[in-house]
Scaffold this motif. Structure first.
Motif, PDB file in Angstrom:
ATOM      1  N   GLY A 136       0.815  -1.210   0.000  1.00 16.05           N
ATOM      2  CA  GLY A 136       0.000   0.000   0.000  1.00 16.05           C
ATOM      3  C   GLY A 136       0.849   1.260   0.000  1.00 16.05           C
ATOM      4  O   GLY A 136       0.582   2.209  -0.761  1.00 16.05           O
ATOM      5  N   ILE A 137       1.875   1.299   0.828  1.00 14.95           N
ATOM      6  CA  ILE A 137       2.758   2.460   0.868  1.00 14.95           C
ATOM      7  C   ILE A 137       3.488   2.618  -0.468  1.00 14.95           C
ATOM      8  O   ILE A 137       3.604   3.732  -1.002  1.00 14.95           O
ATOM      9  CB  ILE A 137       3.783   2.335   2.020  1.00 14.95           C
ATOM     10  N   MET A 138       3.972   1.513  -1.024  1.00 18.57           N
ATOM     11  CA  MET A 138       4.652   1.584  -2.312  1.00 18.57           C
ATOM     12  C   MET A 138       3.692   2.059  -3.407  1.00 18.57           C
ATOM     13  O   MET A 138       4.080   2.832  -4.286  1.00 18.57           O
ATOM     14  CB  MET A 138       5.241   0.216  -2.680  1.00 18.57           C
ATOM     15  N   MET A 139       2.446   1.611  -3.351  1.00 20.75           N
ATOM     16  CA  MET A 139       1.454   2.045  -4.337  1.00 20.75           C
ATOM     17  C   MET A 139       1.239   3.547  -4.237  1.00 20.75           C
ATOM     18  O   MET A 139       1.102   4.237  -5.250  1.00 20.75           O
ATOM     19  CB  MET A 139       0.128   1.299  -4.108  1.00 20.75           C
ATOM     20  N   SER A 140       1.235   4.069  -3.036  1.00 16.14           N
ATOM     21  CA  SER A 140       1.030   5.512  -2.860  1.00 16.14           C
ATOM     22  C   SER A 140       2.205   6.310  -3.425  1.00 16.14           C
ATOM     23  O   SER A 140       2.057   7.495  -3.736  1.00 16.14           O
ATOM     24  CB  SER A 140       0.822   5.837  -1.376  1.00 16.14           C
ATOM     25  N   TYR A 141       3.363   5.678  -3.548  1.00 15.37           N
ATOM     26  CA  TYR A 141       4.550   6.341  -4.077  1.00 15.37           C
ATOM     27  C   TYR A 141       4.822   5.974  -5.542  1.00 15.37           C
ATOM     28  O   TYR A 141       5.883   6.328  -6.075  1.00 15.37           O
ATOM     29  CB  TYR A 141       5.781   5.964  -3.253  1.00 15.37           C
ATOM     30  N   ALA A 142       3.904   5.289  -6.195  1.00 11.85           N
ATOM     31  CA  ALA A 142       4.165   4.761  -7.534  1.00 11.85           C
ATOM     32  C   ALA A 142       4.525   5.853  -8.541  1.00 11.85           C
ATOM     33  O   ALA A 142       5.304   5.619  -9.466  1.00 11.85           O
ATOM     34  CB  ALA A 142       2.955   3.969  -8.029  1.00 11.85           C
ATOM     35  N   VAL A 143       3.965   7.045  -8.388  1.00 16.48           N
ATOM     36  CA  VAL A 143       4.291   8.157  -9.284  1.00 16.48           C
ATOM     37  C   VAL A 143       5.528   8.894  -8.805  1.00 16.48           C
ATOM     38  O   VAL A 143       6.461   9.142  -9.572  1.00 16.48           O
ATOM     39  CB  VAL A 143       3.104   9.136  -9.403  1.00 16.48           C
ATOM     40  N   PHE A 144       5.573   9.217  -7.522  1.00 17.49           N
ATOM     41  CA  PHE A 144       6.624  10.097  -7.018  1.00 17.49           C
ATOM     42  C   PHE A 144       7.962   9.391  -6.863  1.00 17.49           C
ATOM     43  O   PHE A 144       9.011  10.044  -6.875  1.00 17.49           O
ATOM     44  CB  PHE A 144       6.187  10.706  -5.683  1.00 17.49           C
ATOM     45  N   LEU A 145       7.952   8.066  -6.736  1.00 19.46           N
ATOM     46  CA  LEU A 145       9.209   7.354  -6.569  1.00 19.46           C
ATOM     47  C   LEU A 145      10.108   7.497  -7.784  1.00 19.46           C
ATOM     48  O   LEU A 145      11.336   7.568  -7.659  1.00 19.46           O
ATOM     49  CB  LEU A 145       8.941   5.870  -6.281  1.00 19.46           C
ATOM     50  N   VAL A 146       9.527   7.544  -8.979  1.00 17.28           N
ATOM     51  CA  VAL A 146      10.344   7.633 -10.195  1.00 17.28           C
ATOM     52  C   VAL A 146      11.079   8.963 -10.285  1.00 17.28           C
ATOM     53  O   VAL A 146      12.106   9.065 -10.959  1.00 17.28           O
ATOM     54  CB  VAL A 146       9.490   7.418 -11.468  1.00 17.28           C
ATOM     55  N   ARG A 147      10.574   9.985  -9.610  1.00 13.73           N
ATOM     56  CA  ARG A 147      11.232  11.305  -9.676  1.00 13.73           C
ATOM     57  C   ARG A 147      11.839  11.701  -8.336  1.00 13.73           C
ATOM     58  O   ARG A 147      11.987  12.885  -8.037  1.00 13.73           O
ATOM     59  CB  ARG A 147      10.223  12.370 -10.137  1.00 13.73           C
ATOM     60  N   ALA A 148      12.203  10.695  -7.549  1.00 12.79           N
ATOM     61  CA  ALA A 148      12.751  10.955  -6.218  1.00 12.79           C
ATOM     62  C   ALA A 148      13.882   9.983  -5.925  1.00 12.79           C
ATOM     63  O   ALA A 148      14.290   9.192  -6.776  1.00 12.79           O
ATOM     64  CB  ALA A 148      11.649  10.829  -5.169  1.00 12.79           C
TER      65      ALA A 148
END
Length: 453
Positions: free
Chosen positions: A408-420
């Protein structure tokens, strides 16, 4: 197709990407960038075919979409026609690095795909039992509301709105610390709520089973944050709710996912317009994905940094790695005399480009962050690990609450992780596990007390 055959197939794709990387031209070559993009699409298409997904609104598909915009979109669709449309590209960079960066992005995504197939999924027989325990979460909703209220009262909310509107508003230092906890409790509350919904009815989403307190606080938080012009945490909440809803109850087809992806990008761009966005020249469709596309430059900056200074051996990602433990960063800086500006790839890139660290930041991206720390081997190993971790947690999310928290936490970061930074998610992941553990412990003590009475 058997798992072993799929693993072998994905290993071949990874080896091919590695060959492409070492064969990348030393000077700018548009056709090579196009080749990498086409190969990217082929690799993702093969992955989706081998996975035989029933639900496409998951971490993989959201991550793949954002990853393309962050790493490959600019050299194919913008560099030749409108290279300085966005402010980040108005700062000089070596265009001859672009082919290597495109090939490195291809290696990263194929490593992720290979890692995903390294995990052996559970049998369908083990999955059908689902989740069994009910976990109270009203207390988490209350804490979320209290911390957000404190954030407002200490001036953080007004300062956030002022930052986007251009009005300078002073905020107290405590508001920043308080707000760190609000999303952690909110995301944990939502995860537990879907866990409880699944416990009450494994096969059907029923609105009557939804905790109205959690629903109200979540909606109010998203609305108030969007009203300031901030999209980060609201997007996390939306991605989390959509990801768990489709995981448990309403799978989304590929066509619907594509539609929702474009719709979501459009809605988020409307928020940008509402906060006074202005762009030189006429409007272009690429402006909708501006926040992702500008991060292409960070790959070029990271490669240039490593060529000049060598890899940092993890120093440039240490800030996000240490973030789960409050004040640990400050303790490490004090004990070892570390320059805090060297502990984050985004700060290193900003300082390298602008000469100083101020209000304007250039950010980073997941490949740039890994490459700056551990070079090419790091991209292969860490992206393989990420693919394995996502596949494992997604597979176990329906039967294990802690796997559900992780996914769930990873899903919430699915967009922002690629640019962070690569470990950008780590704080909320660790805190989420702790919060859910304490909530389960609270439930056990409550049940035992009832039995004794």
């Amino acid at each position: 197709m058997s798992l072993r055959v799929s693993q072998l197939f994905c290993l071949i794709l990874l080896i091919e990407a590695i060959v492409v990387y070492f064969a990348a031209p030393k000077i700018y070559n548009y056709n090579f960038n196009v080749f990498c993009s086409v190969q990217y699409a082929i690799s993702v298409g093969i992955y989706l075919f081998l996975k035989k997904k029933k639900n496409y609104f998951d971490f993989d598909c959201v991550f793949f979409t954002g990853y393309f915009f962050v790493t490959l979109f600019y050299p194919v669709f913008m560099y030749e026609n409108d290279p300085t449309r966005f402010f980040a590209f108005q700062y000089d960079f070596d265009a001859n690095i672009i082919p290597q960066a495109s090939a490195l992005a291809l290696v990263g995504i194929n490593a992720y795909i290979f890692g995903s197939f390294l995990h052996k999924p559970k049998s369908s027989e083990a999955r059908k039992y689902g989740l069994k325990d009910f976990i109270p979460n009203n207390h988490l909703s209350f804490i979320t509301a209290v911390t957000f209220l404190l954030y407002i009262l200490t001036g953080g909310y007004a300062a956030l709105g002022g930052a986007y509107s251009g009005d300078e508003v002073q905020k107290s230092a405590i508001s920043s610390y308080v707000f760190i906890f609000t999303p952690a409790f909110l995301l944990s509350t939502i995860i537990i709520e879907f866990y409880n919904l699944r416990t009450k009815n494994m096969f059907k989403f029923q609105f009557k089973n939804l905790n109205k307190i959690t629903l109200f606080i979540s909606l109010m938080f998203v609305f108030l944050m969007l009203a300031t012009g901030s999209r980060t945490v609201p997007m996390q909440v939306i991605l989390l709710c959509g990801g768990l809803l489709t995981l448990f109850f309403k799978p989304i087809s590929f066509v619907r996912f594509v539609f929702l992806a474009f719709l979501g990008m459009g809605v988020m761009f409307l928020v940008v317009l509402a906060r006074g966005y202005q762009q030189q020249g006429n409007f272009s469709l690429v402006d909708i994905a501006m926040d992702l596309i500008i991060n292409n430059r960070n790959s070029y900056a990271a490669i240039e940094y490593v060529r000049t200074n060598g890899i940092t051996w993890g120093m440039s990602m240490s800030a996000s790695f240490l973030s789960p433990v409050p004040f640990l960063q400050n303790i490490v800086i004090t004990l070892f005399g570390i320059d805090p500006f060297t502990m984050s790839s985004s700060i290193v890139i900003t300082k390298m480009t602008l000469g100083e660290v101020g209000e304007l930041g250039l950010g980073t991206n997941i490949i740039a962050d890994i490459y700056m720390s551990f070079g090419f081997p790091g991209v292969v190993l860490l992206m393989t690990g990420l693919g394995y971790f996502i596949s494992m947690t997604l597979d176990k999310a329906k039967t294990n609450i802690y796997a559900l928290v992780c996914y769930g936490i990873m899903m919430s970061y699915a967009v922002f992780l690629v640019r962070a930074e690569f470990f950008f998610f780590l704080r909320f992941l660790v805190w989420g596990i702790i919060i859910v553990y304490i909530s389960k412990l609270y439930r056990v003590k409550f049940v035992l007390r009832k039995k004794i009475e």
